[in-house]
Design a protein around this motif. Structure first.
Motif, PDB file in Angstrom:
ATOM      1  N   THR A 129      32.328  40.707  32.665  1.00  0.00           N
ATOM      2  CA  THR A 129      32.909  41.927  31.771  1.00  0.00           C
ATOM      3  C   THR A 129      31.662  42.546  31.048  1.00  0.00           C
ATOM      4  N   LYS A 154      40.913  45.057  26.782  1.00  0.00           N
ATOM      5  CA  LYS A 154      41.668  43.922  26.934  1.00  0.00           C
ATOM      6  C   LYS A 154      42.272  43.608  28.352  1.00  0.00           C
ATOM      7  N   LEU A 156      33.363  34.850  31.133  1.00  0.00           N
ATOM      8  CA  LEU A 156      33.924  36.316  30.750  1.00  0.00           C
ATOM      9  C   LEU A 156      32.687  37.248  30.511  1.00  0.00           C
ATOM     10  N   LEU A 161      39.163  42.019  30.293  1.00  0.00           N
ATOM     11  CA  LEU A 161      39.180  40.732  30.265  1.00  0.00           C
ATOM     12  C   LEU A 161      40.338  39.564  30.824  1.00  0.00           C
ATOM     13  N   VAL A 177      36.933  38.131  21.705  1.00  0.00           N
ATOM     14  CA  VAL A 177      36.994  37.520  22.958  1.00  0.00           C
ATOM     15  C   VAL A 177      37.534  36.261  22.932  1.00  0.00           C
ATOM     16  N   TRP A 213      39.681  36.917  33.751  1.00  0.00           N
ATOM     17  CA  TRP A 213      40.514  35.790  33.718  1.00  0.00           C
ATOM     18  C   TRP A 213      41.332  35.471  34.886  1.00  0.00           C
ATOM     19  N   ARG A 273      40.574  34.797  24.954  1.00  0.00           N
ATOM     20  CA  ARG A 273      40.507  33.697  25.808  1.00  0.00           C
ATOM     21  C   ARG A 273      41.523  32.342  25.618  1.00  0.00           C
TER      22      ARG A 273
END
Length: 82
Positions: A50, A29, A46, A32, A63, A36, A67
């Motif tokens: 990643t 997380k 993303l 991510l 995901v 972002w 998002r």
């Protein structure tokens, strides 16, 4: 239902930063969120940054949930549908 090992993202803010979202590429997380914050605001971006969703794909819903959570928490960012 999510495959075994993929966390539920019904409340992404509750997941710890070190929760592994993409098991194929060991994407957390935290990774991510960092992507972002660096400007990766849609699923393709993303994935590029990643590698989340680029293995088996079973984490795509997770995901997307993260998002969506990030988009709703960031009023300055337009929500991009993928």
């Amino acid at each position: 239902a999510l495959p075994p090992g993929v966390p539920s993202v019904s409340a992404p803010f509750r997941l710890p930063a070190n929760a592994v979202i993409c098991r194929c590429n060991t994407v957390t997380k935290r990774s991510l969120v960092a992507a972002w914050e660096a400007g990766a605001h849609d699923i393709d971006a993303l994935a590029t940054v990643t590698r989340a969703t680029t293995g088996c794909g079973s984490c795509r819903d997770a995901v997307c949930g993260i998002r969506d959570w990030l988009a709703s928490a960031d009023p300055e960012t337009e929500r991009v549908a993928s």
